[in-house]
Design an enzyme around this catalytic site. Sequence first.
Site, PDB file in Angstrom:
ATOM      1  N   HIS A 122       0.854  -1.197   0.000  1.00  0.00           N
ATOM      2  CA  HIS A 122       0.000   0.000   0.000  1.00  0.00           C
ATOM      3  C   HIS A 122       0.886   1.242   0.000  1.00  0.00           C
ATOM      4  CE1 HIS A 122      -2.901   3.006   1.179  1.00  0.00           C
ATOM      5  NE2 HIS A 122      -3.838   2.164   0.825  1.00  0.00           N
ATOM      6  N   GLU A 134      -4.036   2.256  -7.167  1.00  0.00           N
ATOM      7  CA  GLU A 134      -4.391   3.292  -6.200  1.00  0.00           C
ATOM      8  C   GLU A 134      -3.507   4.519  -6.421  1.00  0.00           C
ATOM      9  OE1 GLU A 134      -6.611   1.502  -2.637  1.00  0.00           O
ATOM     10  OE2 GLU A 134      -4.525   1.761  -2.094  1.00  0.00           O
TER      11      GLU A 134
HETATM   12  P1  13P Z   1      -9.707   6.218   0.525  1.00  0.00           P
HETATM   13  O1  13P Z   1     -10.869   5.376   0.013  1.00  0.00           O
HETATM   14  O2  13P Z   1      -9.913   6.719   1.917  1.00  0.00           O
HETATM   15  O3  13P Z   1      -9.318   7.284  -0.446  1.00  0.00           O
HETATM   16  O4  13P Z   1      -8.457   5.218   0.647  1.00  0.00           O
HETATM   17  C1  13P Z   1      -8.179   4.380  -0.415  1.00  0.00           C
HETATM   18  C2  13P Z   1      -7.194   3.366   0.020  1.00  0.00           C
HETATM   19  O5  13P Z   1      -6.082   3.688   0.372  1.00  0.00           O
HETATM   20  C3  13P Z   1      -7.620   1.967   0.018  1.00  0.00           C
HETATM   21  O6  13P Z   1      -6.548   1.107   0.213  1.00  0.00           O
END
Ligand code: 13P
Length: 261
Positions: free
Chosen positions: A103, A173
């Site tokens: 992540h 992401e």
């Molecule tokens: P948000 O949905 O709070 O933007 O976070 C996304 C995330 O990091 C999921 O792993």
Amino acid sequence: MNTRRTMLVANWKMNKTVVEAVGWLNTFYPQAAERAAQQELVEVAVCAPFTVLHPLYVALRRLNSKVKLGAQDVFWQERGAFTGEISAEMLQEFRTKYVICGHSERRVLLQESSEMVSRKCGAAVKAGITPILCVGESISVRRGGLLLQWLEAQLYESLAFWDNQETIVVAYEPVWAIGTGQSATAADAEQACGYIRQVLRERAGEMADHISILYGGGVTPENIGELLDCPNVDGALVGGASLDPDAFGKIVLAGCKEQPK
Ligand code: 13P
């Protein structure tokens, strides 16, 4: 036809005590999880802090639930003198099906390299846990026109462990969309997820058509529909909105309306 399931995955990050986690499940379960459970092609998972995995495991078993458990990190060694780390075998004790690897909050705040991420993914698959490998660019990379090169490099380095056969999930992401309330547009998400599938296809051939690619960053009940309509977006990794059982329930119900891709 491919049989990619629609995956709705909550990432609670460093949120929820035991009482809060079980309370969340008691609200979420009756309204959304049961409906999702009736649909074979929808998978719902909660990536929870280590401290609530066991109580959630017990609660999910009691409910005979199809909601899956996930963790947010794993160490690459099987055991030993690694203070503060957790092994894949320890996660497996609670039937943890998924683990988030790489992540961006860990890559950025804790300087986790793609090589480390690859080793973590490798430890997970060895223990029968499916890694949810996260990749994504910063705003400066995007503005510099380097999005595709960045994604390709991150994928190749983070997938060094992969023999092209083991089940993996990839989450796109974009760092600039995480926790900022500024989601990528559906077109941006599709461009990046489509490119990720292309890179996976170069590496693993037709296998790439069976890999679930999720989008994460500012997903809400309002934008989930258009994101899931994208041909290469197979689901969502949801941060902030997943903390509220009603909001995550709406996101799951939107996923139940999707046709398999
Ligand atoms: P948000 O949905 O709070 O933007 O976070 C996304 C995330 O990091 C999921 O792993």
